[in-house]
Motif scaffolding. Structure first.
Motif, PDB file in Angstrom:
ATOM      1  N   THR A  24       0.832  -1.208   0.000  1.00 22.48           N
ATOM      2  CA  THR A  24       0.000   0.000   0.000  1.00 22.48           C
ATOM      3  C   THR A  24       0.868   1.259   0.000  1.00 22.48           C
ATOM      4  OG1 THR A  24      -1.804  -1.171   1.091  1.00 22.48           O
ATOM      5  CG2 THR A  24      -1.821   1.222   1.252  1.00 22.48           C
ATOM      6  N   GLN A  25       1.974   1.209   0.725  1.00 22.13           N
ATOM      7  CA  GLN A  25       2.849   2.394   0.791  1.00 22.13           C
ATOM      8  C   GLN A  25       3.591   2.629  -0.519  1.00 22.13           C
ATOM      9  OE1 GLN A  25       2.558   4.565   3.156  1.00 22.13           O
ATOM     10  NE2 GLN A  25       1.122   3.210   4.178  1.00 22.13           N
ATOM     11  N   SER A  28       0.969   4.192  -2.739  1.00 29.18           N
ATOM     12  CA  SER A  28       0.686   5.586  -2.358  1.00 29.18           C
ATOM     13  C   SER A  28       1.842   6.507  -2.727  1.00 29.18           C
ATOM     14  CB  SER A  28       0.427   5.693  -0.859  1.00 29.18           C
ATOM     15  OG  SER A  28      -0.757   5.009  -0.536  1.00 29.18           O
ATOM     16  N   GLU A  34       3.072  10.051  -1.411  1.00 31.04           N
ATOM     17  CA  GLU A  34       2.837  10.089   0.035  1.00 31.04           C
ATOM     18  C   GLU A  34       3.354   8.823   0.692  1.00 31.04           C
ATOM     19  OE1 GLU A  34      -1.398  12.455   0.251  1.00 31.04           O
ATOM     20  OE2 GLU A  34      -1.309  10.455   1.133  1.00 31.04           O
ATOM     21  N   CYS A  36       2.502   7.070   4.500  1.00 35.21           N
ATOM     22  CA  CYS A  36       1.681   7.270   5.690  1.00 35.21           C
ATOM     23  C   CYS A  36       2.219   6.419   6.828  1.00 35.21           C
ATOM     24  CB  CYS A  36       0.230   6.906   5.377  1.00 35.21           C
ATOM     25  SG  CYS A  36      -0.856   7.187   6.759  1.00 35.21           S
ATOM     26  N   ASP A  38       1.102   5.931   9.889  1.00 34.19           N
ATOM     27  CA  ASP A  38       0.178   5.193  10.753  1.00 34.19           C
ATOM     28  C   ASP A  38      -0.995   4.612   9.961  1.00 34.19           C
ATOM     29  OD1 ASP A  38      -1.024   7.530  10.168  1.00 34.19           O
ATOM     30  OD2 ASP A  38      -1.518   8.094  12.230  1.00 34.19           O
ATOM     31  N   SER A  39      -0.667   4.099   8.765  1.00 36.84           N
ATOM     32  CA  SER A  39      -1.744   3.534   7.951  1.00 36.84           C
ATOM     33  C   SER A  39      -2.228   2.222   8.571  1.00 36.84           C
ATOM     34  CB  SER A  39      -1.250   3.282   6.527  1.00 36.84           C
ATOM     35  OG  SER A  39      -0.340   2.223   6.520  1.00 36.84           O
ATOM     36  N   LYS A  40      -3.506   2.007   8.482  1.00 36.49           N
ATOM     37  CA  LYS A  40      -4.072   0.749   8.967  1.00 36.49           C
ATOM     38  C   LYS A  40      -4.448  -0.092   7.768  1.00 36.49           C
ATOM     39  CE  LYS A  40      -6.375   3.003  12.846  1.00 36.49           C
ATOM     40  NZ  LYS A  40      -7.031   4.160  12.218  1.00 36.49           N
ATOM     41  N   SER A  41      -4.333  -1.407   7.926  1.00 37.70           N
ATOM     42  CA  SER A  41      -4.746  -2.253   6.808  1.00 37.70           C
ATOM     43  C   SER A  41      -6.262  -2.245   6.744  1.00 37.70           C
ATOM     44  CB  SER A  41      -4.206  -3.671   6.962  1.00 37.70           C
ATOM     45  OG  SER A  41      -4.435  -4.143   8.256  1.00 37.70           O
ATOM     46  N   THR A  42      -6.776  -2.012   5.569  1.00 34.23           N
ATOM     47  CA  THR A  42      -8.221  -1.924   5.383  1.00 34.23           C
ATOM     48  C   THR A  42      -8.713  -3.205   4.722  1.00 34.23           C
ATOM     49  OG1 THR A  42      -7.705  -0.728   3.383  1.00 34.23           O
ATOM     50  CG2 THR A  42      -8.462   0.578   5.248  1.00 34.23           C
ATOM     51  N   GLN A  48      -5.841   2.883  -6.855  1.00 32.06           N
ATOM     52  CA  GLN A  48      -5.433   4.274  -6.980  1.00 32.06           C
ATOM     53  C   GLN A  48      -4.993   4.476  -8.427  1.00 32.06           C
ATOM     54  OE1 GLN A  48      -2.944   5.965  -3.824  1.00 32.06           O
ATOM     55  NE2 GLN A  48      -3.267   4.128  -2.573  1.00 32.06           N
TER      56      GLN A  48
END
Ligand code: GDP
Ligand code: MG
Length: 175
Positions: A24-25, A28, A34, A36, A38-42, A48
């Motif tokens: 994800t990072q 992003s 970007e 992040c 403190d991203s949480k896994s959703t 994107q």
């Protein structure tokens, strides 16, 4: 800034690999520049997009991200459908995530189009002191399997753009 009317191609790209390798990072970093902390896994699948110019054509990369399914090996064939490219990510500090790359390649061979372009990504290259996967091991694996390869850091941004551009260029040259 591109006008939506002027898009020549939409390329679907899927990001796969074990949980917590930084999929994800990396995405992003490419799509929004970007990172992040403190991203949480959703849960659920999301994508994107980033629109780029290639040889006077406008290409919209629609990049799909697994969220959670990788833990349960529940990525479905719908996720791979229509994908022209794949970013297969492992974590250079976690040997197991590299050992699982062969399984992910099998998944792609089973569910994705046979012409899919695959880029193997060794992420977290900034964590030099914790490296557990030598670059040569990945180079050798990639050569044997016919994959492109790059080591990236989503944290610093190192090689993220060049890896995506290489993948998009290879797809562009096929269509
Ligand atoms: P995913 O489960 O594969 O989507 O992984 P995430 O993108 O959620 O990242 C998992 C963890 O690794 C998070 O704590 C991120 O902050 C961290 N992370 C991701 N990419 C990097 C990187 O390039 N370097 C470092 N040091 N940490 C990273
Ligand atoms: Mg994720």
């Amino acid at each position: 800034h591109h006008n939506e009317d002027k898009i020549d191609y939409v390329f679907k790209v899927v990001v796969i690999g074990d949980s917590a390798v930084g999929k994800t990072q990396v995405l992003s970093r490419f799509a929004k520049n970007e990172f992040c902390f403190d991203s949480k896994s959703t849960i659920g699948v999301e994508f994107q997009t980033r629109t780029v110019s290639m040889q006077s054509k406008v290409v919209k990369a629609q990049i799909w991200d697994t969220a959670g399914q990788e833990r349960y090996r529940a990525v479905t064939s719908a996720y791979y459908r229509g994908a022209l490219g794949a970013m297969l990510v492992y974590d250079i500090t976690k040997r197991q995530t590299f050992d699982h790359v062969a399984r992910w390649v099998e998944e792609l061979r089973a569910h994705a189009d046979s012409s899919i372009v695959i880029m193997l990504i060794g992420n977290k290259a900034d964590l030099v002191d914790s490296r557990a996967v030598p670059t040569e091991d990945a180079v050798e694996f990639a050569e044997r399997q016919g994959l492109f390869f790059s080591e990236t850091s989503a944290l610093s941004g190192h090689n993220v753009e060049s890896a995506f551009f290489k993948l998009l260029q290879e797809i562009f040259d096929m269509v």
